[in-house]
Design a protein around this motif. Structure first.
Motif, short mmCIF file in Angstrom:
data_model
loop_
_atom_site.label_atom_id
_atom_site.label_comp_id
_atom_site.label_asym_id
_atom_site.label_seq_id
_atom_site.Cartn_x
_atom_site.Cartn_y
_atom_site.Cartn_z
N GLU A 110 -32.82 135.34 -49.55
CA GLU A 110 -32.48 135.57 -50.97
C GLU A 110 -33.65 136.14 -51.77
OE1 GLU A 110 -32.36 132.33 -49.73
OE2 GLU A 110 -30.28 132.37 -49.10
N TRP A 111 -34.85 136.13 -51.22
CA TRP A 111 -36.03 136.54 -51.96
C TRP A 111 -36.33 138.01 -51.70
CZ3 TRP A 111 -40.35 132.29 -51.50
CH2 TRP A 111 -39.89 131.11 -52.07
N THR A 125 -34.53 136.39 -56.89
CA THR A 125 -34.01 135.31 -56.06
C THR A 125 -32.50 135.38 -55.85
OG1 THR A 125 -33.78 133.86 -57.99
CG2 THR A 125 -35.84 133.71 -56.73
N HIS A 152 -29.26 123.86 -60.19
CA HIS A 152 -29.32 123.75 -58.74
C HIS A 152 -30.14 124.91 -58.15
CE1 HIS A 152 -27.86 124.45 -54.60
NE2 HIS A 152 -28.03 123.13 -54.52
N ASP A 153 -29.90 126.14 -58.61
CA ASP A 153 -30.65 127.30 -58.13
C ASP A 153 -32.14 127.12 -58.36
OD1 ASP A 153 -28.33 128.57 -57.36
OD2 ASP A 153 -28.33 130.01 -59.02
N GLN A 155 -33.84 124.27 -58.90
CA GLN A 155 -34.36 123.16 -58.09
C GLN A 155 -34.52 123.58 -56.63
OE1 GLN A 155 -35.67 120.38 -59.16
NE2 GLN A 155 -36.24 119.90 -57.07
N THR A 156 -33.54 124.33 -56.11
CA THR A 156 -33.63 124.82 -54.73
C THR A 156 -34.86 125.70 -54.54
OG1 THR A 156 -31.25 124.71 -54.44
CG2 THR A 156 -32.43 126.18 -52.95
N PHE A 157 -35.15 126.54 -55.53
CA PHE A 157 -36.35 127.38 -55.47
C PHE A 157 -37.60 126.51 -55.36
CE2 PHE A 157 -40.00 128.53 -57.98
CZ PHE A 157 -40.53 129.50 -57.16
N GLU A 159 -37.98 123.44 -54.39
CA GLU A 159 -38.03 122.75 -53.10
C GLU A 159 -38.50 123.70 -51.99
OE1 GLU A 159 -34.09 121.18 -52.58
OE2 GLU A 159 -34.37 119.69 -54.17
N ARG A 160 -37.96 124.90 -51.99
CA ARG A 160 -38.34 125.88 -50.97
C ARG A 160 -39.82 126.25 -51.10
NH1 ARG A 160 -34.01 130.11 -50.44
NH2 ARG A 160 -33.24 128.71 -48.86
N ASN A 163 -42.02 123.41 -49.87
CA ASN A 163 -42.03 123.34 -48.41
C ASN A 163 -42.92 124.42 -47.80
OD1 ASN A 163 -40.38 121.08 -48.25
ND2 ASN A 163 -38.52 122.30 -48.26
N GLN A 181 -41.90 119.10 -57.30
CA GLN A 181 -40.88 118.17 -56.87
C GLN A 181 -40.16 117.47 -58.01
OE1 GLN A 181 -43.60 115.97 -54.21
NE2 GLN A 181 -42.17 116.55 -52.58
#
Length: 182
Positions: A110-111, A125, A152-153, A155-157, A159-160, A163, A181
């Motif tokens: 997606e990036w 994104t 959600h989008d 927060q997912t970013f 988290e990714r 990581n 986080q």
């Protein structure tokens, strides 16, 4: 700016909203910019028929505004600009590799790296969202601005990104990643 250091652009605008114009000596002056916009709207209004007049809102009405904006700041633990520059370089490389699959990294599909950006690292994104990594020139801080279509989008970013970054000791020892986080 040319290689000799000469500024030749008519205008310089940052994504943060700072704007400087050549005719004003490249001073970052919001009032000057606002007066220029008002003058432009006045000229457009005078040159139009009463039925065809356009407002500022008309000019930007087709622009899509993201539902969620969030900015976090990674504070550099030792407080030095030198470490900030080094850590920013590491983060930028990790993000660029994630966009391209370079250096054996897993590609984040997606990036998409925005190569037209001169202000930091800007990545699209998907769904119209983006994030921007910027290093402060004056403070030991790396800012991350994210815009997305849903919480959600965004927060997912985060988290990714967490990581990806938490695997790198040069980064984990230099900045506090826990802000990604929250």
């Amino acid at each position: 700016i040319t290689e000799s250091g000469e500024a030749i652009a008519e205008m310089a605008i940052e994504t943060s909203g700072h704007c400087a114009m050549r005719e004003n000596g490249y001073l970052d002056d919001g009032t000057y910019t606002a007066v220029k916009v008002i003058g432009l709207l006045s000229r457009i209004s005078r040159s139009s028929n009463a039925d065809d007049r356009v407002s500022l809102l008309d000019l930007i009405s087709d622009m899509k505004e993201m539902e969620v904006e969030k900015e976090v700041r990674l504070n550099v633990l030792d407080g030095s600009i030198q470490t900030t520059t080094q850590v920013f370089g590491h983060i930028a490389n990790i993000v660029e590799d994630a966009c391209t699959g370079g250096n054996g990294s897993e590609k984040v599909t997606e990036w998409e790296l925005d190569s037209e950006n001169l202000e930091g690292v800007r990545v699209r994104t998907g769904n119209g969202g983006f994030f921007m990594l910027r290093r402060s020139l004056h403070d030991p801080v790396i800012s991350i601005m994210v815009e997305g279509t849903s919480p959600h989008d965004v927060q997912t970013f985060f988290e990714r990104l967490y990581n990806l970054l938490q695997r790198n000791k040069e980064i984990t020892g230099a900045v506090e990643l826990s802000v990604l986080q929250n």
